[in-house]
Write a protein that holds these residues in place. Structure first.
Motif, PDB file in Angstrom:
ATOM      1  N   ARG A 248       0.821  -1.211   0.000  1.00 59.16           N
ATOM      2  CA  ARG A 248       0.000   0.000   0.000  1.00 59.16           C
ATOM      3  C   ARG A 248       0.859   1.268   0.000  1.00 59.16           C
ATOM      4  NH1 ARG A 248      -1.714   3.306   3.934  1.00 59.16           N
ATOM      5  NH2 ARG A 248      -0.856   1.939   5.541  1.00 59.16           N
ATOM      6  N   LEU A 249       1.879   1.292   0.848  1.00 56.49           N
ATOM      7  CA  LEU A 249       2.735   2.478   0.916  1.00 56.49           C
ATOM      8  C   LEU A 249       3.546   2.657  -0.367  1.00 56.49           C
ATOM      9  CD1 LEU A 249       3.979   2.298   4.616  1.00 56.49           C
ATOM     10  CD2 LEU A 249       2.180   3.734   3.642  1.00 56.49           C
ATOM     11  N   THR A 250       3.940   1.543  -0.974  1.00 55.92           N
ATOM     12  CA  THR A 250       4.637   1.624  -2.267  1.00 55.92           C
ATOM     13  C   THR A 250       3.720   2.221  -3.324  1.00 55.92           C
ATOM     14  OG1 THR A 250       5.988  -0.318  -1.713  1.00 55.92           O
ATOM     15  CG2 THR A 250       5.860   0.300  -4.033  1.00 55.92           C
ATOM     16  N   LEU A 251       2.459   1.775  -3.311  1.00 57.22           N
ATOM     17  CA  LEU A 251       1.470   2.321  -4.238  1.00 57.22           C
ATOM     18  C   LEU A 251       1.254   3.808  -3.976  1.00 57.22           C
ATOM     19  CD1 LEU A 251      -0.688   1.864  -6.439  1.00 57.22           C
ATOM     20  CD2 LEU A 251      -2.306   1.316  -4.589  1.00 57.22           C
ATOM     21  N   GLY A 252       1.243   4.199  -2.689  1.00 57.10           N
ATOM     22  CA  GLY A 252       1.064   5.607  -2.347  1.00 57.10           C
ATOM     23  C   GLY A 252       2.216   6.466  -2.835  1.00 57.10           C
ATOM     24  N   ALA A 253       3.440   5.990  -2.623  1.00 51.62           N
ATOM     25  CA  ALA A 253       4.613   6.738  -3.078  1.00 51.62           C
ATOM     26  C   ALA A 253       4.603   6.866  -4.603  1.00 51.62           C
ATOM     27  CB  ALA A 253       5.887   6.044  -2.603  1.00 51.62           C
ATOM     28  N   TYR A 254       4.240   5.775  -5.280  1.00 51.57           N
ATOM     29  CA  TYR A 254       4.169   5.802  -6.741  1.00 51.57           C
ATOM     30  C   TYR A 254       3.079   6.763  -7.216  1.00 51.57           C
ATOM     31  CZ  TYR A 254       3.302   4.300 -11.543  1.00 51.57           C
ATOM     32  OH  TYR A 254       3.106   4.281 -12.905  1.00 51.57           O
ATOM     33  N   SER A 255       1.966   6.803  -6.485  1.00 48.47           N
ATOM     34  CA  SER A 255       0.865   7.698  -6.858  1.00 48.47           C
ATOM     35  C   SER A 255       1.293   9.153  -6.788  1.00 48.47           C
ATOM     36  CB  SER A 255      -0.339   7.465  -5.927  1.00 48.47           C
ATOM     37  OG  SER A 255      -0.816   6.142  -6.026  1.00 48.47           O
ATOM     38  N   VAL A 256       1.983   9.531  -5.708  1.00 51.69           N
ATOM     39  CA  VAL A 256       2.449  10.909  -5.563  1.00 51.69           C
ATOM     40  C   VAL A 256       3.491  11.218  -6.637  1.00 51.69           C
ATOM     41  CG1 VAL A 256       3.656  12.512  -4.030  1.00 51.69           C
ATOM     42  CG2 VAL A 256       1.942  10.947  -3.103  1.00 51.69           C
ATOM     43  N   TRP A 257       4.339  10.245  -6.925  1.00 48.29           N
ATOM     44  CA  TRP A 257       5.372  10.407  -7.956  1.00 48.29           C
ATOM     45  C   TRP A 257       4.736  10.724  -9.305  1.00 48.29           C
ATOM     46  CZ3 TRP A 257      10.752   9.978  -7.550  1.00 48.29           C
ATOM     47  CH2 TRP A 257      11.451   9.893  -8.750  1.00 48.29           C
ATOM     48  N   THR A 258       3.678  10.009  -9.647  1.00 44.49           N
ATOM     49  CA  THR A 258       3.028  10.202 -10.952  1.00 44.49           C
ATOM     50  C   THR A 258       2.123  11.432 -10.962  1.00 44.49           C
ATOM     51  OG1 THR A 258       1.263   8.664 -10.298  1.00 44.49           O
ATOM     52  CG2 THR A 258       3.112   7.762 -11.552  1.00 44.49           C
ATOM     53  N   LEU A 259       1.505  11.744  -9.828  1.00 40.67           N
ATOM     54  CA  LEU A 259       0.654  12.927  -9.773  1.00 40.67           C
ATOM     55  C   LEU A 259       1.460  14.198 -10.006  1.00 40.67           C
ATOM     56  CD1 LEU A 259      -1.817  12.170  -6.849  1.00 40.67           C
ATOM     57  CD2 LEU A 259      -2.408  12.567  -9.243  1.00 40.67           C
ATOM     58  N   TYR A 260       2.710  14.174  -9.600  1.00 43.21           N
ATOM     59  CA  TYR A 260       3.575  15.337  -9.855  1.00 43.21           C
ATOM     60  C   TYR A 260       3.608  15.655 -11.345  1.00 43.21           C
ATOM     61  CZ  TYR A 260       7.693  18.258 -10.401  1.00 43.21           C
ATOM     62  OH  TYR A 260       8.540  19.283 -10.746  1.00 43.21           O
ATOM     63  N   ASP A 261       3.694  14.611 -12.168  1.00 48.97           N
ATOM     64  CA  ASP A 261       3.768  14.824 -13.618  1.00 48.97           C
ATOM     65  C   ASP A 261       2.518  15.531 -14.141  1.00 48.97           C
ATOM     66  OD1 ASP A 261       6.205  13.550 -13.595  1.00 48.97           O
ATOM     67  OD2 ASP A 261       5.380  11.592 -14.107  1.00 48.97           O
ATOM     68  N   LEU A 262       1.379  15.258 -13.487  1.00 49.64           N
ATOM     69  CA  LEU A 262       0.135  15.888 -13.913  1.00 49.64           C
ATOM     70  C   LEU A 262       0.170  17.396 -13.678  1.00 49.64           C
ATOM     71  CD1 LEU A 262      -2.768  15.315 -14.972  1.00 49.64           C
ATOM     72  CD2 LEU A 262      -3.478  15.208 -12.578  1.00 49.64           C
ATOM     73  N   PHE A 263       0.819  17.813 -12.580  1.00 43.71           N
ATOM     74  CA  PHE A 263       0.838  19.224 -12.209  1.00 43.71           C
ATOM     75  C   PHE A 263       2.137  19.928 -12.624  1.00 43.71           C
ATOM     76  CE2 PHE A 263      -2.102  17.275  -9.186  1.00 43.71           C
ATOM     77  CZ  PHE A 263      -3.195  18.124  -9.306  1.00 43.71           C
TER      78      PHE A 263
END
Length: 347
Positions: A248-263
Protein backbone atom coordinates in the motif's frame (compact mmCIF):
# COMPACT_ATOMS: atom_id res chain seq x y z
CA UNK A 1 20.80 15.08 -13.67
CA UNK A 2 18.08 16.74 -15.68
CA UNK A 3 17.26 20.09 -13.95
CA UNK A 4 13.53 19.41 -14.19
CA UNK A 5 13.99 15.98 -12.59
CA UNK A 6 16.13 17.52 -9.85
CA UNK A 7 13.30 19.98 -9.19
CA UNK A 8 10.86 17.07 -9.03
CA UNK A 9 12.88 15.32 -6.32
CA UNK A 10 13.12 18.52 -4.27
CA UNK A 11 9.41 19.24 -4.53
CA UNK A 12 8.44 15.65 -3.72
CA UNK A 13 10.67 15.80 -0.64
CA UNK A 14 8.95 19.02 0.41
CA UNK A 15 5.50 17.49 -0.13
CA UNK A 16 6.62 14.52 1.93
CA UNK A 17 7.61 16.73 4.86
CA UNK A 18 4.11 18.22 4.74
CA UNK A 19 2.90 14.63 5.06
CA UNK A 20 5.04 14.26 8.20
CA UNK A 21 3.51 17.40 9.68
CA UNK A 22 0.01 16.14 8.93
CA UNK A 23 0.79 12.78 10.56
CA UNK A 24 2.13 14.53 13.68
CA UNK A 25 -0.88 16.88 13.88
CA UNK A 26 -3.08 14.08 15.22
CA UNK A 27 -5.52 15.34 17.87
CA UNK A 28 -6.50 12.63 20.34
CA UNK A 29 -9.47 14.80 21.27
CA UNK A 30 -10.92 14.34 17.77
CA UNK A 31 -11.62 10.70 18.62
CA UNK A 32 -14.64 11.94 20.59
CA UNK A 33 -16.45 12.38 17.25
CA UNK A 34 -16.72 9.48 14.81
CA UNK A 35 -16.40 11.57 11.64
CA UNK A 36 -13.40 13.49 13.01
CA UNK A 37 -11.72 10.25 14.04
CA UNK A 38 -12.24 8.77 10.55
CA UNK A 39 -10.88 11.86 8.77
CA UNK A 40 -7.80 11.91 11.02
CA UNK A 41 -7.17 8.20 10.61
CA UNK A 42 -7.75 8.25 6.86
CA UNK A 43 -5.47 11.20 6.21
CA UNK A 44 -2.94 11.22 9.05
CA UNK A 45 -2.57 7.50 9.79
CA UNK A 46 -3.06 6.15 6.28
CA UNK A 47 -2.73 8.48 3.28
CA UNK A 48 0.30 10.58 4.25
CA UNK A 49 2.34 7.54 5.29
CA UNK A 50 3.59 7.41 1.70
CA UNK A 51 6.18 9.99 2.79
CA UNK A 52 8.34 7.38 4.58
CA UNK A 53 9.13 5.10 1.61
CA UNK A 54 9.33 8.11 -0.71
CA UNK A 55 11.92 9.84 1.49
CA UNK A 56 14.03 6.68 1.69
CA UNK A 57 13.66 5.99 -2.03
CA UNK A 58 14.90 9.47 -2.96
CA UNK A 59 17.77 9.18 -0.45
CA UNK A 60 18.90 5.86 -1.94
CA UNK A 61 18.54 7.15 -5.49
CA UNK A 62 20.66 10.24 -4.83
CA UNK A 63 23.32 8.35 -2.88
CA UNK A 64 24.04 5.80 -5.63
CA UNK A 65 23.72 8.22 -8.52
CA UNK A 66 26.65 7.86 -10.99
CA UNK A 67 28.42 5.29 -8.80
CA UNK A 68 28.72 2.85 -11.72
CA UNK A 69 30.65 5.24 -13.99
CA UNK A 70 34.09 4.21 -12.77
CA UNK A 71 35.74 4.66 -9.40
CA UNK A 72 32.51 3.53 -7.81
CA UNK A 73 33.75 2.39 -4.40
CA UNK A 74 35.79 5.59 -4.04
CA UNK A 75 32.67 7.61 -4.82
CA UNK A 76 30.77 5.62 -2.20
CA UNK A 77 33.41 6.35 0.43
CA UNK A 78 33.49 10.04 -0.49
CA UNK A 79 29.72 10.26 -0.23
CA UNK A 80 29.86 8.54 3.15
CA UNK A 81 32.31 11.18 4.38
CA UNK A 82 30.03 14.00 3.22
CA UNK A 83 27.09 12.34 5.00
CA UNK A 84 29.01 12.65 8.28
CA UNK A 85 28.53 16.40 7.87
CA UNK A 86 25.05 16.38 6.35
CA UNK A 87 23.49 13.61 8.50
CA UNK A 88 25.46 12.69 11.61
CA UNK A 89 26.31 16.18 12.89
CA UNK A 90 22.73 17.51 12.56
CA UNK A 91 21.42 14.30 14.15
CA UNK A 92 23.62 14.80 17.22
CA UNK A 93 22.92 18.53 17.51
CA UNK A 94 19.15 18.34 17.11
CA UNK A 95 18.82 15.50 19.61
CA UNK A 96 20.75 17.57 22.13
CA UNK A 97 18.69 20.69 21.34
CA UNK A 98 15.46 18.71 21.69
CA UNK A 99 16.55 17.36 25.09
CA UNK A 100 17.54 20.83 26.34
CA UNK A 101 14.30 22.36 24.98
CA UNK A 102 12.17 19.91 26.94
CA UNK A 103 14.23 20.57 30.10
CA UNK A 104 13.74 24.31 29.62
CA UNK A 105 9.98 23.94 29.08
CA UNK A 106 9.64 21.72 32.15
CA UNK A 107 11.19 24.47 34.27
CA UNK A 108 8.51 26.99 33.25
CA UNK A 109 5.57 27.12 35.73
CA UNK A 110 2.20 26.01 34.31
CA UNK A 111 3.90 24.63 31.21
CA UNK A 112 6.13 21.91 32.62
CA UNK A 113 3.17 19.89 33.90
CA UNK A 114 1.70 19.78 30.39
CA UNK A 115 4.84 18.35 28.74
CA UNK A 116 4.53 14.64 27.97
CA UNK A 117 8.24 13.87 28.33
CA UNK A 118 9.81 14.02 31.81
CA UNK A 119 13.45 14.66 30.97
CA UNK A 120 14.10 16.37 34.31
CA UNK A 121 13.65 13.06 36.11
CA UNK A 122 15.96 11.38 33.64
CA UNK A 123 18.54 14.09 34.20
CA UNK A 124 18.39 13.48 37.95
CA UNK A 125 18.29 9.68 37.95
CA UNK A 126 20.37 8.51 34.99
CA UNK A 127 24.13 8.23 34.81
CA UNK A 128 26.04 10.13 32.14
CA UNK A 129 26.47 7.03 29.92
CA UNK A 130 22.74 6.24 30.27
CA UNK A 131 21.83 9.82 29.38
CA UNK A 132 24.16 9.70 26.40
CA UNK A 133 22.46 6.53 25.13
CA UNK A 134 19.01 7.97 25.70
CA UNK A 135 19.71 11.25 23.93
CA UNK A 136 21.61 9.91 20.93
CA UNK A 137 20.53 6.28 20.53
CA UNK A 138 16.93 6.22 21.76
CA UNK A 139 16.81 8.96 20.31
CA UNK A 140 15.55 11.75 22.59
CA UNK A 141 14.05 13.56 19.60
CA UNK A 142 11.80 10.66 18.61
CA UNK A 143 11.02 12.05 15.16
CA UNK A 144 14.70 11.72 14.21
CA UNK A 145 14.35 7.93 13.96
CA UNK A 146 14.31 8.42 10.18
CA UNK A 147 17.66 10.19 10.27
CA UNK A 148 19.05 7.51 12.57
CA UNK A 149 18.12 4.71 10.20
CA UNK A 150 19.28 6.65 7.17
CA UNK A 151 22.70 6.95 8.82
CA UNK A 152 22.71 3.20 9.45
CA UNK A 153 21.75 2.48 5.83
CA UNK A 154 24.54 4.75 4.59
CA UNK A 155 27.05 2.84 6.74
CA UNK A 156 26.07 -0.33 4.87
CA UNK A 157 26.26 1.26 1.43
CA UNK A 158 29.62 -0.36 0.51
CA UNK A 159 27.89 -3.73 0.97
CA UNK A 160 24.89 -2.56 -1.04
CA UNK A 161 27.26 -1.35 -3.76
CA UNK A 162 28.87 -4.79 -4.05
CA UNK A 163 25.42 -6.34 -4.05
CA UNK A 164 24.31 -4.16 -6.96
CA UNK A 165 27.03 -5.71 -9.15
CA UNK A 166 24.66 -8.64 -9.64
CA UNK A 167 21.15 -7.64 -10.60
CA UNK A 168 19.79 -11.10 -9.94
CA UNK A 169 21.38 -11.31 -6.49
CA UNK A 170 19.86 -7.95 -5.65
CA UNK A 171 16.41 -9.03 -6.82
CA UNK A 172 16.60 -12.31 -4.88
CA UNK A 173 17.68 -10.60 -1.64
CA UNK A 174 15.04 -7.91 -2.15
CA UNK A 175 12.34 -10.58 -2.53
CA UNK A 176 13.62 -12.44 0.55
CA UNK A 177 13.35 -9.23 2.57
CA UNK A 178 9.83 -8.64 1.25
CA UNK A 179 8.71 -12.15 2.18
CA UNK A 180 10.39 -11.94 5.60
CA UNK A 181 8.69 -8.67 6.40
CA UNK A 182 5.41 -9.96 5.01
CA UNK A 183 5.42 -13.08 7.16
CA UNK A 184 6.99 -11.85 10.38
CA UNK A 185 6.35 -8.09 10.24
CA UNK A 186 10.03 -7.65 11.00
CA UNK A 187 11.11 -4.07 11.59
CA UNK A 188 7.92 -2.28 10.51
CA UNK A 189 8.54 1.09 8.88
CA UNK A 190 12.28 0.80 9.41
CA UNK A 191 12.61 -2.25 7.19
CA UNK A 192 10.13 -0.85 4.69
CA UNK A 193 12.46 2.14 4.58
CA UNK A 194 15.40 -0.16 3.90
CA UNK A 195 13.56 -1.72 0.97
CA UNK A 196 12.75 1.72 -0.45
CA UNK A 197 16.36 2.87 0.03
CA UNK A 198 17.64 -0.27 -1.73
CA UNK A 199 15.15 0.13 -4.56
CA UNK A 200 16.17 3.76 -5.10
CA UNK A 201 19.86 2.82 -5.00
CA UNK A 202 19.39 -0.12 -7.36
CA UNK A 203 17.50 1.97 -9.93
CA UNK A 204 20.09 4.75 -9.72
CA UNK A 205 23.11 2.43 -9.90
CA UNK A 206 21.75 0.60 -12.94
CA UNK A 207 20.82 3.79 -14.76
CA UNK A 208 17.15 2.83 -15.05
CA UNK A 209 15.33 5.81 -16.51
CA UNK A 210 12.64 7.11 -14.17
CA UNK A 211 12.83 10.71 -15.40
CA UNK A 212 10.27 10.38 -18.16
CA UNK A 213 6.76 11.57 -17.39
CA UNK A 214 3.99 9.06 -16.87
CA UNK A 215 0.99 8.61 -19.14
CA UNK A 216 -1.49 11.14 -17.76
CA UNK A 217 -4.42 8.90 -18.67
CA UNK A 218 -3.22 6.25 -16.24
CA UNK A 219 -2.23 8.54 -13.35
CA UNK A 220 -5.54 8.50 -11.50
CA UNK A 221 -5.86 4.71 -11.36
CA UNK A 222 -3.13 4.06 -8.74
CA UNK A 223 -4.10 7.23 -6.83
CA UNK A 224 -7.77 6.26 -6.64
CA UNK A 225 -6.90 2.72 -5.60
CA UNK A 226 -4.58 4.05 -2.90
CA UNK A 227 -7.22 6.35 -1.41
CA UNK A 228 -9.80 3.53 -1.36
CA UNK A 229 -7.28 1.12 0.19
CA UNK A 230 -6.50 3.64 2.93
CA UNK A 231 -10.22 4.07 3.67
CA UNK A 232 -10.72 0.29 3.87
CA UNK A 233 -7.87 0.11 6.41
CA UNK A 234 -9.74 2.57 8.63
CA UNK A 235 -12.83 0.39 8.71
CA UNK A 236 -11.02 -2.97 8.79
CA UNK A 237 -7.75 -2.47 10.72
CA UNK A 238 -7.33 -6.24 11.02
CA UNK A 239 -6.33 -6.26 7.33
CA UNK A 240 -3.29 -4.06 7.98
CA UNK A 241 -0.83 -6.92 7.60
CA UNK A 242 2.87 -6.02 7.17
CA UNK A 243 3.12 -7.22 3.57
CA UNK A 244 -0.12 -5.50 2.54
CA UNK A 245 1.00 -2.27 4.23
CA UNK A 246 4.27 -2.50 2.34
CA UNK A 247 2.39 -2.78 -0.96
CA UNK A 248 0.00 0.00 0.00
CA UNK A 249 2.74 2.48 0.92
CA UNK A 250 4.64 1.62 -2.27
CA UNK A 251 1.47 2.32 -4.24
CA UNK A 252 1.06 5.61 -2.35
CA UNK A 253 4.61 6.74 -3.08
CA UNK A 254 4.17 5.80 -6.74
CA UNK A 255 0.87 7.70 -6.86
CA UNK A 256 2.45 10.91 -5.56
CA UNK A 257 5.37 10.41 -7.96
CA UNK A 258 3.03 10.20 -10.95
CA UNK A 259 0.65 12.93 -9.77
CA UNK A 260 3.58 15.34 -9.86
CA UNK A 261 3.77 14.82 -13.62
CA UNK A 262 0.13 15.89 -13.91
CA UNK A 263 0.84 19.22 -12.21
CA UNK A 264 4.33 19.78 -13.62
CA UNK A 265 2.96 22.23 -16.19
CA UNK A 266 1.74 24.53 -13.40
CA UNK A 267 4.89 26.64 -13.30
CA UNK A 268 3.62 29.28 -10.83
CA UNK A 269 2.61 26.59 -8.36
CA UNK A 270 5.91 24.75 -8.73
CA UNK A 271 8.01 27.92 -8.48
CA UNK A 272 6.45 28.75 -5.12
CA UNK A 273 7.12 25.27 -3.74
CA UNK A 274 10.68 25.15 -5.08
CA UNK A 275 11.37 28.41 -3.23
CA UNK A 276 10.35 26.67 0.02
CA UNK A 277 11.99 23.32 -0.76
CA UNK A 278 15.45 24.30 0.63
CA UNK A 279 13.86 24.40 4.09
CA UNK A 280 12.61 20.81 3.98
CA UNK A 281 15.33 19.47 6.25
CA UNK A 282 14.96 22.31 8.77
CA UNK A 283 11.19 21.78 8.95
CA UNK A 284 11.79 18.10 9.62
CA UNK A 285 14.32 18.52 12.44
CA UNK A 286 12.67 21.60 13.98
CA UNK A 287 8.94 20.83 14.06
CA UNK A 288 9.09 18.73 17.24
CA UNK A 289 8.34 19.42 20.06
CA UNK A 290 6.71 22.67 18.86
CA UNK A 291 3.92 21.01 16.91
CA UNK A 292 2.82 19.16 20.05
CA UNK A 293 3.04 22.31 22.16
CA UNK A 294 0.91 24.15 19.60
CA UNK A 295 -1.68 21.34 19.68
CA UNK A 296 -1.84 21.48 23.48
CA UNK A 297 -2.34 25.25 23.32
CA UNK A 298 -5.25 24.77 20.92
CA UNK A 299 -6.96 22.27 23.23
CA UNK A 300 -6.62 24.73 26.13
CA UNK A 301 -8.17 27.68 24.29
CA UNK A 302 -10.66 26.12 21.87
CA UNK A 303 -14.08 25.03 23.13
CA UNK A 304 -14.62 21.29 22.55
CA UNK A 305 -16.64 21.60 19.36
CA UNK A 306 -16.42 19.10 16.52
CA UNK A 307 -15.79 21.57 13.69
CA UNK A 308 -13.32 23.64 15.69
CA UNK A 309 -11.17 20.63 16.56
CA UNK A 310 -11.28 19.43 12.97
CA UNK A 311 -10.29 22.95 11.89
CA UNK A 312 -7.42 22.77 14.39
CA UNK A 313 -6.27 19.48 12.88
CA UNK A 314 -6.16 20.88 9.33
CA UNK A 315 -4.54 24.20 10.23
CA UNK A 316 -1.84 22.85 12.59
CA UNK A 317 0.50 21.55 9.84
CA UNK A 318 0.07 24.80 7.88
CA UNK A 319 0.88 26.98 10.92
CA UNK A 320 3.94 24.91 11.85
CA UNK A 321 5.09 24.81 8.21
CA UNK A 322 4.95 28.59 7.84
CA UNK A 323 6.49 29.20 11.28
CA UNK A 324 9.35 26.83 10.51
CA UNK A 325 10.09 28.54 7.19
CA UNK A 326 10.04 31.99 8.82
CA UNK A 327 12.38 30.85 11.62
CA UNK A 328 14.66 29.12 9.10
CA UNK A 329 14.93 32.28 7.02
CA UNK A 330 15.68 34.40 10.09
CA UNK A 331 18.40 31.98 11.22
CA UNK A 332 19.80 31.69 7.71
CA UNK A 333 20.00 35.47 7.35
CA UNK A 334 21.38 36.27 10.83
CA UNK A 335 23.45 33.26 11.85
CA UNK A 336 24.83 31.99 8.54
CA UNK A 337 27.37 29.40 9.67
CA UNK A 338 25.26 28.18 12.60
CA UNK A 339 22.28 27.57 10.31
CA UNK A 340 24.51 25.75 7.85
CA UNK A 341 25.82 23.47 10.61
CA UNK A 342 22.32 22.76 11.95
CA UNK A 343 21.10 21.81 8.47
CA UNK A 344 24.16 19.86 7.38
CA UNK A 345 25.23 22.44 4.81
CA UNK A 346 21.85 22.49 3.06
CA UNK A 347 20.93 25.79 1.40
Amino acid sequence: MNPEFSKKLKILSFISIIGVLVAHSYFVENNAWEINAFIQDWIGCQIVRFCIPLFFFISGYLFFRETNHGGGIQKILRKMRTRAHSLILPYLLWNLLFFLSIIFLQLIPDIGSKINSDFLTLLQTKSIPELFLFIFWEPAAFHLWFLQYLILFVLFCPIFYVLFYSKWATVVIFLILCVTIGIYGWGGENMQGLLAFLMGGFISYNGINIERQQNKNAIFIPSGLYLIWCAVNCFYPEFQLPFLNMLRLTLGAYSVWTLYDLFSAKKNWLDKIISWAPYTFFIYVFHEPWINIYKKAITLFLPPLKLLYLFGYFTTPLIILLASIVIARILQKNTGTAYSILTGGRH
